[in-house]
Write a protein that holds these residues in place. Structure first.
Motif, short mmCIF file in Angstrom:
data_model
loop_
_atom_site.label_atom_id
_atom_site.label_comp_id
_atom_site.label_asym_id
_atom_site.label_seq_id
_atom_site.Cartn_x
_atom_site.Cartn_y
_atom_site.Cartn_z
N ASN A 70 49.37 41.85 37.75
CA ASN A 70 49.10 42.38 39.08
C ASN A 70 47.71 41.95 39.57
OD1 ASN A 70 51.56 43.67 38.98
ND2 ASN A 70 50.71 45.59 38.20
N LEU A 71 46.74 41.91 38.63
CA LEU A 71 45.39 41.55 39.01
C LEU A 71 45.33 40.11 39.53
CD1 LEU A 71 42.37 42.21 39.09
CD2 LEU A 71 42.21 41.48 36.71
N ARG A 72 45.98 39.18 38.82
CA ARG A 72 45.94 37.79 39.26
C ARG A 72 46.57 37.63 40.63
NH1 ARG A 72 47.64 33.55 34.68
NH2 ARG A 72 46.98 32.19 36.38
N SER A 73 47.68 38.31 40.86
CA SER A 73 48.36 38.20 42.15
C SER A 73 47.49 38.78 43.27
CB SER A 73 49.71 38.93 42.08
OG SER A 73 50.35 38.91 43.33
N ALA A 74 46.90 39.95 43.02
CA ALA A 74 46.10 40.60 44.06
C ALA A 74 44.84 39.79 44.39
CB ALA A 74 45.72 42.01 43.61
N ILE A 75 44.20 39.25 43.35
CA ILE A 75 42.96 38.49 43.59
C ILE A 75 43.28 37.17 44.28
CG2 ILE A 75 41.20 37.14 42.36
CD1 ILE A 75 40.71 39.53 40.62
N ARG A 76 44.41 36.55 43.94
CA ARG A 76 44.79 35.32 44.63
C ARG A 76 44.96 35.60 46.13
NH1 ARG A 76 49.10 34.36 42.10
NH2 ARG A 76 48.14 33.17 40.40
N ALA A 77 45.58 36.72 46.46
CA ALA A 77 45.76 37.08 47.87
C ALA A 77 44.41 37.33 48.54
CB ALA A 77 46.64 38.34 47.98
N ALA A 78 43.48 38.01 47.84
CA ALA A 78 42.16 38.26 48.40
C ALA A 78 41.41 36.96 48.65
CB ALA A 78 41.35 39.18 47.47
N ALA A 79 41.53 36.00 47.73
CA ALA A 79 40.85 34.71 47.87
C ALA A 79 41.38 33.93 49.06
CB ALA A 79 41.00 33.89 46.58
N HIS A 80 42.68 34.03 49.31
CA HIS A 80 43.29 33.26 50.41
C HIS A 80 42.93 33.83 51.77
CE1 HIS A 80 46.61 31.42 47.65
NE2 HIS A 80 45.42 30.84 47.50
N THR A 81 42.63 35.13 51.87
CA THR A 81 42.40 35.76 53.17
C THR A 81 40.93 35.91 53.52
OG1 THR A 81 42.53 37.95 52.13
CG2 THR A 81 44.57 37.03 53.04
N ALA A 82 40.01 35.75 52.58
CA ALA A 82 38.59 35.95 52.84
C ALA A 82 38.05 34.88 53.77
CB ALA A 82 37.81 35.97 51.53
N ASP A 83 37.15 35.28 54.68
CA ASP A 83 36.52 34.32 55.59
C ASP A 83 35.02 34.17 55.32
OD1 ASP A 83 35.64 36.76 56.46
OD2 ASP A 83 36.39 36.56 58.51
N SER A 84 34.52 34.79 54.26
CA SER A 84 33.13 34.65 53.84
C SER A 84 33.04 35.06 52.38
CB SER A 84 32.20 35.51 54.69
OG SER A 84 32.44 36.89 54.43
N THR A 85 31.94 34.67 51.71
CA THR A 85 31.79 35.06 50.31
C THR A 85 31.64 36.56 50.17
OG1 THR A 85 29.41 34.62 50.49
CG2 THR A 85 30.79 32.85 49.58
N THR A 86 31.00 37.22 51.15
CA THR A 86 30.88 38.68 51.10
C THR A 86 32.26 39.33 51.15
OG1 THR A 86 28.72 38.62 52.17
CG2 THR A 86 29.92 40.70 52.24
N ASN A 104 42.51 48.34 42.50
CA ASN A 104 43.84 48.81 42.90
C ASN A 104 44.95 48.32 41.95
OD1 ASN A 104 42.90 50.20 45.14
ND2 ASN A 104 42.98 48.36 46.43
N THR A 105 44.58 47.60 40.89
CA THR A 105 45.60 47.07 39.98
C THR A 105 45.37 47.54 38.55
OG1 THR A 105 44.29 45.05 39.82
CG2 THR A 105 46.15 45.04 41.36
N GLY A 106 44.93 48.77 38.37
CA GLY A 106 44.90 49.37 37.04
C GLY A 106 43.57 49.39 36.35
N THR A 107 42.51 48.83 36.94
CA THR A 107 41.20 48.89 36.29
C THR A 107 40.44 50.12 36.80
OG1 THR A 107 40.16 47.56 38.01
CG2 THR A 107 41.10 46.39 36.13
N THR A 108 39.51 50.63 35.95
CA THR A 108 38.75 51.82 36.33
C THR A 108 37.79 51.51 37.46
OG1 THR A 108 38.85 52.50 34.01
CG2 THR A 108 37.31 53.68 35.44
N TYR A 109 37.06 50.43 37.31
CA TYR A 109 36.14 50.01 38.36
C TYR A 109 35.90 48.51 38.22
CZ TYR A 109 32.69 50.36 34.57
OH TYR A 109 32.01 50.23 33.39
N ALA A 110 35.30 47.93 39.25
CA ALA A 110 34.98 46.51 39.23
C ALA A 110 33.76 46.27 40.10
CB ALA A 110 36.16 45.68 39.77
#
Length: 637
Positions: free
Chosen positions: A6-22, A34-40
């Motif tokens: 789930n983490l790889r899928s969610a992060i791939r989606a975040a990388a594709h939609t971001a318009d800045s490094t922030t 949002n994919t099972g980790t306590t914090y990041a």
């Protein structure tokens, strides 16, 4: 719990939609939380390992143990035990470039997917590299836009100065330009009179008490006037000869106004001025100096012409005056830019020097032209006698020259700037290619390898390992070709005189085809090229001929009026395939990766050349197969 999937899928989606490094780092942290980790959180290392620079956080950040950050960055995933689980520190990398580190907290009962997390870091790194390159490109475009606007406005100010009837108006125009165009808050003009530099104009934020009369051979102003040399002072407090009107002034720009006086700008911070500020002010003060000289002359018309000549000859840019009959004046930088001497240029028209596709941009000369009323700035390509093309920015204004309408043009060579823009665009294109290859070209053999290993595990049959090994070999070939494509896509920075036949012979020595042969019809042909890349071009074309025409192929290398060619006596290229053979992934064999000819095209493009695949036809010689023509290559005498 499939945290890693789930983490790889969610992060791939975040990388594709971001318009800045922030936005990228915020999206990555949110995806992780949002994919099972306590914090990041995403951080970069600082001098104090217990206090890293945190760029984004998500999840139960109150429990995030920032001091557990590893004391030294690692290229691999680092795991640190914490209360209730483990922190996995994932490097965000793109090649050798490290952008940041992603830290995710995983509970005790969840395995740490190290390989998956490493892939996640690479995905984020690729996106960070692309966004960083886009930000650099946008910043460069903004800088260029500001420079163009300043250039146009200063030309307008210069045109207005020509019509001034008194000194005060000239000074005020110069101060207004310094305040409103160059954005200087503290500035003034001093004119030399009877051995003294006399203040004659101040910026609106100053009053008479903020200036002082000084002997014209004392202090920084005196040195600027006596030597007619621009001086930049980064820290006035470190200059014993400095005597600023206020102690608050820390840095200074001092520019001579011809041999008439001095312009100075001050700031209450150190290092406020740079070489570009000096260059622009020098241009403005050249206008001021020439206008004053014309105004003080007893012969206004004669001094007006002299004013133009002196201003133009002192300019670092190419400057011309053009009438209906052709050029009436060119300065020395213009002869260098156009590659022709003054007498030759005076016999030509502007259209003789500019690329035909840019003729529409040239400013027309009309009988009703009002001096200083018509301004234009545009880009145009200059054609030199040796065949080279220079990219230029042209700023024009209408004037009256010797009683007739004319166009005054300032021409700046921006070839290197254009090359930098092209380099950024090519880097962005390669980043997009890498993303496409990772997500498409490598996926198929990766799936084959995974499927074969699963079959081998379930059946125990060893032939599945062979199929997996073939898939891995395929991936290895793709990776090698992608790296080659990346390297060959860089613009050629340095070239040297190179003999085609010698480079081709070196390339042929690396081809394992003992039954094949090469014939050279261009032994004495020399070109200007990068020898290493040119050898790679020949190697790929030779290897392509052997793979498609057989081990006993005969290859010919020869010259054409516009460059050179490589052809063989094989089956040739179908007409329908001639336009697609250079595309990435197109291969005529089962074992090829389809990158060989794509790399050839990248090498040609990097030199500014063109390559064409010539299809077989009824008019082709019987023994001719595939033929590739490289054009746009100036042959050296």
């Amino acid at each position: 719990m499939h945290v890693h999937r789930n983490l790889r899928s969610a992060i791939r989606a975040a990388a594709h939609t971001a318009d800045s490094t922030t936005a990228l780092y915020d999206g990555v942290c949110d995806a992780a939380a949002n994919t099972g980790t306590t914090y990041a959180y995403v951080y970069t290392q600082s001098d104090d390992p217990t206090a890293p620079t945190v760029h984004a956080t998500a999840g139960d950040t109150d429990s995030a143990a920032i001091p557990t950050v590893p004391t030294a960055p690692s290229a691999g995933v680092t795991t640190v035990d914490t209360a209730g689980g483990r922190e996995c520190h994932v490097p965000i990398l793109d090649g050798d470039d490290r952008y940041a580190t992603l830290s995710v907290h995983i509970a005790d009962d969840t395995p740490a997917p190290t390989d998956d997390l490493r892939a996640v870091g690479q995905t984020i790194g690729l996106a960070a590299a692309k966004l960083t390159a886009e930000a650099a490109r946008d910043s460069l475009a903004d800088d260029l836009d500001v420079e163009q606007r300043q250039f146009r406005k200063l030309h307008s100010i210069a045109a207005q100065m020509i019509g001034c009837e008194n000194e005060r108006a000239i000074y005020q125009l110069a101060i207004d330009a310094a305040e409103n165009i160059l954005e200087f808050d503290i500035c003034g003009i001093d004119i030399a009179r009877d051995g003294v530099l006399e203040p004659v104009a101040l910026s609106t934020s100053l009053n008479a008490a903020d200036s002082q009369r000084l002997p014209d051979d004392e202090g920084i102003a005196g040195q600027t006037y006596q030597d007619t040399t621009t001086i930049i002072v980064d820290d006035l407090h470190a200059r014993p000869d400095a005597a600023p009107a206020k102690d608050a002034y820390r840095s200074l720009l001092s520019v001579p106004i011809k041999d008439l006086g001095v312009f100075q700008a001050a700031a209450e911070r150190e290092n406020a001025f740079d070489d570009r500020d000096a260059e622009v002010v020098e241009l403005l003060m050249a206008h001021v100096g020439e206008t004053l000289s014309g105004l003080w002359s007893a012969h206004a018309l004669r001094e007006s012409e002299r004013k133009y000549r002196t201003l133009i000859e002192q300019s670092h840019d190419a400057v011309t005056i053009h009438t209906r009959d052709g050029f009436a004046f060119v300065n020395e930088p213009a002869t260098e830019l156009f590659g022709r001497d003054e007498s030759t240029l005076l016999d030509l028209a502007a259209s003789d020097l500019v690329h035909p596709d840019d003729h529409d941009a040239l400013t027309p000369i009309t009988d009703d032209a009002v001096p200083g009323d018509d301004h234009d700035t545009f880009d145009a390509r200059v054609q030199r006698p040796d065949g080279t093309i220079r990219q230029c920015e042209v700023s024009t204004t209408t004037i009256t020259y010797e009683g007739d309408p004319a166009v005054l043009a300032s021409i700046r060579d921006i070839t290197e700037r254009k090359r930098h823009e092209q380099a950024l665009e090519r880097k962005n294109d390669r980043l997009e290619q890498f993303a496409s290859i990772v997500s498409h070209d490598l996926r198929s053999p990766l799936n084959v390898a995974k499927g074969s290993l699963e079959l081998a595990r379930n059946t125990g049959e060893h032939q599945h390992f062979d199929r997996a090994a073939d898939a891995l070999d395929r991936m290895d070939s793709l990776v090698e070709d992608v790296l080659a494509l990346s390297r060959q896509g860089e613009l050629v920075a340095e070239t040297e005189r190179t003999t085609l036949a010698e480079i081709a012979a070196d390339a042929w020595a690396s081809i394992n085809a003992p039954d094949a042969s090469v014939e050279y019809d261009a032994a004495a042909i020399d070109v200007d090229a990068d020898p290493g890349r040119l050898q790679q071009l020949f190697e790929n074309l030779f290897r392509n001929a052997v793979e498609h025409a057989g081990d006993d192929v005969t290859i010919r290398v020869g010259s054409t009026p516009e460059g050179f060619y490589v052809e063989d006596d094989g089956p040739g290229i179908e007409r329908d395939a001639a336009d697609t053979v250079f595309e990435r992934g197109v291969s005529g064999t089962d074992t090829g990766t389809g990158f060989g000819l794509a790399i050839v095209r990248e090498i040609a493009d990097a030199h500014g050349w063109s390559i064409t695949a010539v299809p077989a036809g009824d008019d082709a010689p019987a023994d001719r197969g595939a033929r590739f023509e490289i054009t746009g290559v100036p042959v050296l005498a």
